[in-house]
Design a protein around this motif. Structure first.
Motif, mmCIF file in Angstrom:
data_model
loop_
_atom_site.group_PDB
_atom_site.id
_atom_site.type_symbol
_atom_site.label_atom_id
_atom_site.label_comp_id
_atom_site.label_asym_id
_atom_site.label_seq_id
_atom_site.Cartn_x
_atom_site.Cartn_y
_atom_site.Cartn_z
ATOM 1 N N ASP A 1 3.311 -87.058 2.958
ATOM 2 C CA ASP A 1 4.161 -86.882 4.135
ATOM 3 C C ASP A 1 3.683 -85.770 5.072
ATOM 4 O OD1 ASP A 1 4.822 -84.637 2.653
ATOM 5 O OD2 ASP A 1 6.995 -84.946 2.750
ATOM 6 N N PHE A 2 2.575 -85.127 4.748
ATOM 7 C CA PHE A 2 2.004 -84.143 5.674
ATOM 8 C C PHE A 2 1.380 -84.843 6.878
ATOM 9 C CE2 PHE A 2 3.107 -81.061 2.756
ATOM 10 C CZ PHE A 2 2.684 -79.792 3.116
ATOM 11 N N ALA A 3 0.895 -86.065 6.692
ATOM 12 C CA ALA A 3 0.387 -86.862 7.809
ATOM 13 C C ALA A 3 1.570 -87.533 8.509
ATOM 14 C CB ALA A 3 -0.595 -87.910 7.310
ATOM 15 N N ASP A 4 1.490 -87.609 9.829
ATOM 16 C CA ASP A 4 2.603 -88.163 10.597
ATOM 17 C C ASP A 4 2.042 -89.023 11.727
ATOM 18 O OD1 ASP A 4 4.820 -88.735 12.114
ATOM 19 O OD2 ASP A 4 5.563 -86.679 12.222
ATOM 20 N N PRO A 5 2.278 -90.336 11.697
ATOM 21 C CA PRO A 5 1.718 -91.222 12.724
ATOM 22 C C PRO A 5 2.483 -91.214 14.044
ATOM 23 C CG PRO A 5 3.032 -92.504 11.190
ATOM 24 C CD PRO A 5 3.020 -91.092 10.655
ATOM 25 N N VAL B 1 -2.426 -83.755 16.162
ATOM 26 C CA VAL B 1 -2.094 -85.179 16.299
ATOM 27 C C VAL B 1 -1.869 -85.794 14.927
ATOM 28 C CG1 VAL B 1 -2.967 -87.436 17.021
ATOM 29 C CG2 VAL B 1 -3.330 -85.438 18.489
ATOM 30 N N ALA B 2 -2.715 -85.473 13.972
ATOM 31 C CA ALA B 2 -2.652 -86.080 12.636
ATOM 32 C C ALA B 2 -1.409 -85.684 11.858
ATOM 33 C CB ALA B 2 -3.900 -85.710 11.842
ATOM 34 N N VAL B 3 -0.898 -84.467 12.116
ATOM 35 C CA VAL B 3 0.228 -83.972 11.303
ATOM 36 C C VAL B 3 1.544 -83.935 12.070
ATOM 37 C CG1 VAL B 3 -1.300 -82.636 9.819
ATOM 38 C CG2 VAL B 3 -0.282 -81.534 11.837
ATOM 39 N N GLY B 4 1.581 -84.539 13.261
ATOM 40 C CA GLY B 4 2.845 -84.674 13.968
ATOM 41 C C GLY B 4 3.146 -83.612 14.997
ATOM 42 N N GLY B 5 2.182 -82.731 15.282
ATOM 43 C CA GLY B 5 2.406 -81.714 16.298
ATOM 44 C C GLY B 5 2.552 -80.318 15.724
ATOM 45 N N LEU B 6 3.152 -79.420 16.516
ATOM 46 C CA LEU B 6 3.199 -78.000 16.166
ATOM 47 C C LEU B 6 3.901 -77.738 14.842
ATOM 48 C CD1 LEU B 6 2.685 -75.050 16.898
ATOM 49 C CD2 LEU B 6 4.822 -75.074 18.198
ATOM 50 N N GLU B 7 5.051 -78.345 14.621
ATOM 51 C CA GLU B 7 5.805 -78.089 13.392
ATOM 52 C C GLU B 7 4.999 -78.516 12.161
ATOM 53 O OE1 GLU B 7 10.011 -79.442 11.285
ATOM 54 O OE2 GLU B 7 9.840 -79.441 13.476
ATOM 55 N N GLY B 8 4.362 -79.679 12.247
ATOM 56 C CA GLY B 8 3.538 -80.131 11.135
ATOM 57 C C GLY B 8 2.338 -79.243 10.925
ATOM 58 N N ARG C 1 1.782 -86.238 22.212
ATOM 59 C CA ARG C 1 2.916 -85.313 22.149
ATOM 60 C C ARG C 1 3.621 -85.428 20.806
ATOM 61 N NH1 ARG C 1 4.108 -83.516 27.316
ATOM 62 N NH2 ARG C 1 3.084 -84.675 28.996
ATOM 63 N N ASP C 2 4.366 -84.373 20.450
ATOM 64 C CA ASP C 2 5.187 -84.462 19.237
ATOM 65 C C ASP C 2 6.574 -84.951 19.599
ATOM 66 O OD1 ASP C 2 6.625 -82.301 20.266
ATOM 67 O OD2 ASP C 2 5.651 -80.817 18.974
ATOM 68 N N ARG C 3 7.458 -84.972 18.628
ATOM 69 C CA ARG C 3 8.792 -85.526 18.855
ATOM 70 C C ARG C 3 9.618 -84.719 19.860
ATOM 71 N NH1 ARG C 3 7.580 -87.012 13.629
ATOM 72 N NH2 ARG C 3 8.280 -89.099 12.956
ATOM 73 N N GLY D 1 -4.374 -92.250 6.489
ATOM 74 C CA GLY D 1 -4.334 -93.683 6.239
ATOM 75 C C GLY D 1 -5.098 -94.501 7.261
ATOM 76 N N LEU D 2 -5.853 -93.842 8.143
ATOM 77 C CA LEU D 2 -6.561 -94.544 9.210
ATOM 78 C C LEU D 2 -8.010 -94.867 8.863
ATOM 79 C CD1 LEU D 2 -5.218 -92.583 12.313
ATOM 80 C CD2 LEU D 2 -4.311 -94.657 11.252
#
Length: 276
Positions: A253-257, A152-159, A139-141, A225-226
């Protein structure tokens, strides 16, 4: 301290997230990999990252023949073929069947899948209604289910929207995609198009023809970074050189863990709720 059995049902496109979480989790655990046709890459990467694991036969697990100490933390991983993303309806049915089969064998499940065309389906809610154990999903935030492995890699829909806005019409290269690009594309809509062209017999050249026909001419590298960076850079260059595409690099910062970290934490929370 966690205890009991956490089941993981996973697609190879999200195995890097799982391996990272297992590696970074300092808690003592036993990782059990079920022997399937799709587990080879997972086992190799677990070894490369220094994560110990045992292997077990899926039939033996289902019949209670695998010796598991339920007083400690056990992670039971089943890897499936990545080609399931090609047919959203079949993917949904397959996942449901897999989760039903796990009843009585695990205390909770982490579903390391994107929904891939089933964006309105919340597996956790379905599990609450149909299963005897809880299921965690990416899930995203905001709590929204991540649509697919890129989400998943970019943090969800907004990313995801941010990437598409800045790199419209480009092939999106995450580390998992760069490792599995032929299998991933051949199993999806691009692969279905092979029958519409005169095949060269070389999947890479056929994919290039179809991507160009679809208007692709560039790819963007999204580094989560994985994976080993040198290897990822090498794979991204190989793909774009093979396709004759320009290679762009998304800012770090486009990637979001966050979805990855939240997923693993939620898995352990659900396990604790079930086992006390």
């Amino acid at each position: 301290m966690a205890k009991g059995r956490l089941g993981i049902i996973a697609c190879p496109m999200l195995e890097d997230e799982l391996i990272h979480s297992l590696k970074e989790d300092p808690e003592d655990k036993r990782v059990i990999v079920l022997e399937t046709d799709a587990c080879g890459s997972l086992k190799r990467k677990l070894e490369e990252n220094g994560v110990p694991y045992d292997c077990a036969d899926e039939f033996d697990l289902m019949n209670g023949w695998v010796d598991i100490d339920d007083s400690r933390y056990n992670v039971i991983v089943k890897m499936n073929d990545l080609g399931l993303h090609a047919e959203p309806v079949k993917l949904k049915e397959f996942v449901q069947d897999e989760l039903i089969d796990m009843q009585g064998r695990v205390d909770a499940v982490g579903l390391y899948y994107g929904m891939c065309g089933n964006a309105t389906w919340d597996v956790s809610r379905w599990a609450d209604e149909h299963l005897t154990y809880p299921v965690a999903v990416f899930r995203d935030r905001t709590g929204r289910v991540c649509d697919d492995c890129i989400g998943v890699a970019v943090g969800g829909l907004e990313g995801y929207q941010r990437v598409l806005k800045n790199y419209t019409g480009e092939l999106l290269l995450t580390p998992a995609f760069a490792t599995n690009w032929i299998d991933f594309l051949m199993a999806g809509d691009i692969g279905k198009g092979i029958g519409l062209i005169e095949s060269t017999g070389d999947p890479e050249q056929d994919i290039k023809t179809l991507l160009v026909m679809c208007g692709y001419s560039a790819a963007v590298q999204i580094d989560t970074g994985l994976e080993d960076k040198a290897y990822f850079d090498e794979r991204a260059k190989y793909i774009t050189d093979t396709l004759g595409f320009e290679l762009h690099h998304a800012p770090a910062d486009f990637a979001d863990p966050w979805p990855m970290d939240n997923m693993y934490a939620r898995c352990k929370e659900l396990l604790a709720e079930r086992t006390g």
